[in-house]
Design a protein around this motif. Structure first.
Motif, mmCIF file in Angstrom:
data_model
loop_
_atom_site.group_PDB
_atom_site.id
_atom_site.type_symbol
_atom_site.label_atom_id
_atom_site.label_comp_id
_atom_site.label_asym_id
_atom_site.label_seq_id
_atom_site.Cartn_x
_atom_site.Cartn_y
_atom_site.Cartn_z
ATOM 1 N N GLN A 1 0.818 -1.218 0.000
ATOM 2 C CA GLN A 1 0.000 0.000 0.000
ATOM 3 C C GLN A 1 0.857 1.276 0.000
ATOM 4 O OE1 GLN A 1 -3.347 0.114 2.713
ATOM 5 N NE2 GLN A 1 -3.257 2.345 2.852
ATOM 6 N N GLY B 1 -11.246 2.977 -5.433
ATOM 7 C CA GLY B 1 -11.168 1.536 -5.619
ATOM 8 C C GLY B 1 -12.537 0.934 -5.874
ATOM 9 N N PRO B 2 -12.573 -0.369 -6.172
ATOM 10 C CA PRO B 2 -13.815 -1.051 -6.532
ATOM 11 C C PRO B 2 -14.837 -1.011 -5.393
ATOM 12 C CG PRO B 2 -12.017 -2.622 -6.219
ATOM 13 C CD PRO B 2 -11.419 -1.262 -6.159
ATOM 14 N N ASP C 1 -17.217 -2.032 -2.323
ATOM 15 C CA ASP C 1 -16.842 -2.865 -1.170
ATOM 16 C C ASP C 1 -17.055 -4.355 -1.424
ATOM 17 O OD1 ASP C 1 -16.208 -0.548 0.047
ATOM 18 O OD2 ASP C 1 -17.978 -0.472 1.355
ATOM 19 N N GLU D 1 -16.609 -5.978 -3.942
ATOM 20 C CA GLU D 1 -15.548 -6.558 -4.781
ATOM 21 C C GLU D 1 -14.156 -6.181 -4.286
ATOM 22 O OE1 GLU D 1 -16.807 -5.296 -8.751
ATOM 23 O OE2 GLU D 1 -18.772 -5.691 -7.852
ATOM 24 N N SER D 2 -14.049 -5.819 -3.037
ATOM 25 C CA SER D 2 -12.746 -5.430 -2.480
ATOM 26 C C SER D 2 -12.374 -6.396 -1.356
ATOM 27 C CB SER D 2 -12.834 -3.983 -1.975
ATOM 28 O OG SER D 2 -11.633 -3.601 -1.377
ATOM 29 N N ASN E 1 -9.709 -7.386 0.145
ATOM 30 C CA ASN E 1 -8.698 -7.138 1.178
ATOM 31 C C ASN E 1 -9.121 -6.122 2.227
ATOM 32 O OD1 ASN E 1 -6.939 -8.880 -0.167
ATOM 33 N ND2 ASN E 1 -6.273 -7.237 -1.534
ATOM 34 N N THR E 2 -10.254 -5.435 1.974
ATOM 35 C CA THR E 2 -10.659 -4.347 2.857
ATOM 36 C C THR E 2 -10.834 -4.804 4.303
ATOM 37 O OG1 THR E 2 -11.637 -3.050 1.096
ATOM 38 C CG2 THR E 2 -12.468 -2.616 3.292
ATOM 39 N N THR F 1 -14.204 2.092 4.437
ATOM 40 C CA THR F 1 -14.306 1.273 3.225
ATOM 41 C C THR F 1 -14.295 2.191 1.999
ATOM 42 O OG1 THR F 1 -16.699 1.347 2.980
ATOM 43 C CG2 THR F 1 -15.812 -0.323 4.493
ATOM 44 N N ASN F 2 -14.076 1.582 0.827
ATOM 45 C CA ASN F 2 -14.035 2.343 -0.432
ATOM 46 C C ASN F 2 -15.346 3.100 -0.661
ATOM 47 O OD1 ASN F 2 -11.636 0.990 -0.686
ATOM 48 N ND2 ASN F 2 -12.265 -0.326 -2.393
ATOM 49 N N TRP G 1 -16.883 0.182 -14.349
ATOM 50 C CA TRP G 1 -15.834 -0.607 -13.695
ATOM 51 C C TRP G 1 -15.044 -1.469 -14.671
ATOM 52 C CZ3 TRP G 1 -14.113 1.369 -9.566
ATOM 53 C CH2 TRP G 1 -14.967 2.032 -8.670
#
Ligand SMILES: [Fe+2]
Ligand SMILES: [Fe+2]
Length: 319
Positions: A45, A207-208, A210, A212-213, A215-216, A228-229, A272
């Motif tokens: 990151q 970012g995408p 939530d 589809e994320s 690692n969040t 979150t995103n 996306w």
């Protein structure tokens, strides 16, 4: 007690100490024990963030020689220079995790580490300098203010200083756009055209979605990420809409409207699929950005060699 029992107990204790620091929202420092996954996630990151600052100099740097006045040129030069500084603080933060700047730069150049996709879009007019300050630095601030409280000490402290400079960047962008909006019809049209191009890529900066994320959740449990995103994207939209109204520009989203029940704006989703294409390297400027960075790296080889030779010589003399 066998040796492996002792090691097992020791590592359990270390893990407990780490968990306790995270639980009381304290900082992990470079000499503290940390799980390997935590270290790797942070390196990825922070490096990606550092690379974004460095590559992010290119789209705006493109306009330095064509700034419309000495004042605008001085402002833009200072801003681009700030971004170089941000990159350096972040590479330094990353070095405390055991990843050298040379190694990270190599990973940027060979494509194994990424930078923010926003910098793979071209800057086509001077209004883009203003739009990038307003929307791109604005989105960066939404992402980065919570990172001042991130669990890794050197990263959080670097973010405090960076955020102060980013808010200055955002204001200078807004001031440039405001000046153009008070100008001629042609200038107003330039601003609108620029905002139309940058609005969706700016929303993608979080970012995408939530869902589809993957690692969040882990990053939030470790206190690396604080929101979150989708949360951050919402915050950005709510912050930006009144600013767009004050400027007199239209945000290019037919679904954008205030939702009284939620006390927030509803808005449409960016494309996306297009985002994934840019992430995979097929955006309008990916190849150009990396080629430029490689050339700058090669052109600077003599400086690195001279600095290394000088350092060796100095330590010889001192030793
Ligand atoms: Fe920056
Ligand atoms: Fe910035």
């Amino acid at each position: 007690m066998t040796t492996s029992d002792a090691t097992g107990m020791e590592s359990r204790e270390l893990q407990e100490q780490f968990d306790a620091i995270i639980a009381r929202n304290d900082r992990i420092e470079p000499r503290d024990w940390m799980p390997e996954g935590y270290r790797k996630t942070l390196v990825r990151q922070v490096a990606q963030h550092a690379h974004s600052e460095i590559i992010g100099m290119q789209p705006e740097g493109n306009w330095i020689t064509r700034a419309p006045s000495l004042r605008r040129k001085a402002i833009l030069l200072a801003k681009v220079q700030d971004e170089a500084g941000h990159g350096l603080y972040l590479y330094s933060a990353c070095e405390t995790l055991g990843a050298s700047r040379g190694e990270l730069t190599q990973k940027l150049l060979d494509g194994t580490q990424k930078y923010s996709s926003i910098f793979n879009y071209p800057t086509l007019s001077y209004a883009d300098v203003g739009t990038i300050g307003w929307l791109v630095d604005g989105a960066a601030i939404c992402n980065q203010v919570p990172l001042c409280r991130t669990s890794f000490g050197p990263y959080g402290r670097a973010m405090i200083r960076i955020c102060k400079e980013e808010s200055f960047h955002q204001r200078q962008g807004y001031e440039l756009l405001m000046t153009m909006m008070r100008g001629t019809d042609e200038q107003r049209a330039m601003v609108q055209e620029s905002v139309d191009r940058f609005w969706w890529p700016a929303l993608m900066m979080f970012g995408p979605p939530d869902a589809e994320s993957p690692n969040t959740a882990q990053s939030m449990a470790w206190g690396i990420k604080r929101n979150t995103n989708d949360d951050l994207r919402q915050r950005f939209v709510d912050m930006t809409v009144p600013q767009a109204e004050a400027l007199g520009v239209t945000l290019p989203d037919p679904d954008l409207r205030w939702n009284d029940e939620r006390g927030a704006h509803d808005f449409g989703q960016p494309d996306w699929d297009d985002f994934m294409q840019v992430v995979k390297g097929n955006g309008p400027c990916n190849a150009q950005r990396i080629a430029h960075r490689r050339k700058a790296h090669d052109d600077g080889a003599w400086v690195r060699e001279a600095a290394t030779a000088f350092a060796a010589r100095t330590s010889e003399v001192a030793g």
